[in-house]
Scaffold this active site. Structure first.
Site, short mmCIF file in Angstrom:
data_model
loop_
_atom_site.label_atom_id
_atom_site.label_comp_id
_atom_site.label_asym_id
_atom_site.label_seq_id
_atom_site.Cartn_x
_atom_site.Cartn_y
_atom_site.Cartn_z
N LEU A 46 -2.30 -0.80 4.46
CA LEU A 46 -1.05 -0.20 4.37
C LEU A 46 -1.15 0.62 2.87
O LEU A 46 -1.86 0.27 2.19
CB LEU A 46 0.10 -1.37 3.93
CG LEU A 46 0.52 -2.19 5.10
CD1 LEU A 46 1.56 -3.17 4.91
CD2 LEU A 46 0.96 -1.30 6.62
N ASP A 47 -0.31 1.67 2.80
CA ASP A 47 -0.42 2.49 1.60
C ASP A 47 0.29 1.61 0.40
O ASP A 47 0.94 0.87 0.71
CB ASP A 47 0.67 3.74 1.62
CG ASP A 47 0.31 4.88 2.73
OD1 ASP A 47 -1.04 4.82 3.42
OD2 ASP A 47 0.97 5.45 3.41
N LYS A 48 -0.22 2.21 -0.80
CA LYS A 48 -0.11 1.43 -1.79
C LYS A 48 1.60 0.94 -1.94
O LYS A 48 1.98 -0.22 -2.17
CB LYS A 48 -0.33 2.16 -3.22
CG LYS A 48 -0.07 1.39 -4.53
CD LYS A 48 -0.16 2.33 -5.51
CE LYS A 48 0.40 1.85 -6.82
NZ LYS A 48 0.41 2.74 -8.15
N THR A 98 3.73 0.99 0.40
CA THR A 98 4.55 0.49 1.57
C THR A 98 4.38 -1.25 1.69
O THR A 98 3.11 -1.51 1.35
CB THR A 98 3.84 1.04 2.91
OG1 THR A 98 3.83 2.36 2.74
CG2 THR A 98 4.29 0.63 4.04
N ARG A 149 4.87 8.87 7.79
CA ARG A 149 5.37 9.56 6.79
C ARG A 149 5.17 11.12 7.08
O ARG A 149 6.07 12.23 6.92
CB ARG A 149 4.51 9.51 5.52
CG ARG A 149 4.97 8.08 4.99
CD ARG A 149 3.85 7.49 3.74
NE ARG A 149 4.06 8.19 2.59
CZ ARG A 149 3.28 8.27 1.47
NH1 ARG A 149 2.17 7.20 1.67
NH2 ARG A 149 3.14 8.90 0.45
#
Length: 328
Positions: A144-146, A148, A246
């Site tokens: 997961l993105d930082k 998120t 996104r």
């Protein structure tokens, strides 16, 4: 420039070094560093000119530029365990399911060599985790993105890693996200499709590409509309590309609230929005995205596992503000 394995290196450019790309000039001045290493250092914010940080590797040099490249000490070859707390939803001898907080980087990378989920996992699981799926990303099956938040599964054995990776690749994983976006997607239930790859104009961003890239499909359902200004949506991934939700929402005119990469101006949907709701949405410090559901078949036992978590407090507080201001 001075000669050392790490630390600051200073260089004042001469006339014969002017008119070139920054990375080329520094590569010639520092032959012991590769061009890719120098580019990485510049993009990580390690280069200043007269005290101002430069991030653009293609910046054109000028005579008299006073450059300082601060080379950090070499990172450990493999991540080390760090006592960092995280929420465990399920754990057995094969795997671990957790609820990742927003703000935590998943695995070490330039600029984030410590304090990552991997460092926390190594401390929790012990040395046995190292090397599962790769030295720098032990146990990591997906990411997961930082900024998120939400559910992730981590493999604790090589067999589990291989099996779960195959399930993700074959799209056998049940994944759902909650997101707050600008505007209200129409129709209220649909899908966004388009190949995603690296943005040719900005390597930190991904983009929809007409040529190249990888196939990406996001299915969405509008759960609640906040007037015509914003919406709470559920997203289900048929593929798992970097920044997929996104990118798809931004490309279709509905960037996520707070998105630092794909929301670069005040959207048209903000026009006429009550001040309280507008300010709360524009001031939200991260992309409003939460991985709320993860389901898969346990690789060893064959048991169907399903996990769900509510979004974190900041997401809930923003949703509450929008509800109070925009839903009568």
């Amino acid at each position: 420039m001075t000669d050392s394995t790490h630390g600051p290196r200073s260089l004042t450019l001469t006339e014969d070094q002017a008119g070139q790309r920054l990375d080329r000039v520094l590569t010639l001045a520092l032959p012991e560093l590769s061009r890719s290493r120098i580019k990485s250092l510049i993009e990580s914010g390690c280069l200043t000119c007269n005290g101002v940080v430069l991030h653009d590797v293609s910046h054109t040099t000028r005579t008299g530029m006073a450059l300082v490249l601060d080379i950090p000490p070499p990172a450990p070859a493999t991540p080390q365990g760090e006592d960092i707390p995280f929420t465990i939803l399920y754990e057995d001898e094969d795997l671990l399911v957790l609820d990742k907080p927003a703000g935590m980087v998943v695995h070490p990378a330039p600029g984030h060599e410590t304090g990552t989920l991997v460092n926390a996992l190594i401390a929790h699981c012990g040395e046995s985790l190292k090397g599962i799926g790769g030295e720098r990303r032990p146990g990591i099956v997906h990411r997961l993105d930082k900024d998120t938040s939400g559910i992730m599964v981590v493999a604790k054995t090589e067999a589990t890693h291989l099996a779960l990776s195959a399930d993700f690749a074959a799209r056998r994983i049940d994944r759902a996200y909650l997101a707050l976006c600008w505007g209200v997607p129409s129709p209220t239930k649909g899908e966004y499709e388009g190949n995603i790859g690296r943005d040719p104009r900005d390597r930190k961003r991904m983009a929809l590409l007409t040529r190249g890239g990888k196939t990406a499909l996001t299915r969405y359902t509008v759960l609640r509309a906040f007037g015509s200004h914003m919406a709470l949506v559920e997203c289900r991934l048929a593929t798992g590309r970097t920044h997929q939700i996104r990118v798809h929402f931004a490309a279709n005119g509905h960037p996520l609230l707070g998105d630092p990469l794909y929301l670069r101006r005040i959207p048209a949907a903000a026009k006429g929005c009550p001040v309280e709701a507008k300010d709360a949405a524009l001031d939200f410090p991260r992309q409003a995205l939460h991985a709320r559901r993860l389901g898969f078949v346990h690789p060893r036992t064959g048991e169907a596992l399903l996990f769900e978590t509510p979004p974190p407090a900041d997401f809930v507080a923003l949703e509450t503000t929008l509800t109070n201001a925009l839903i009568k």
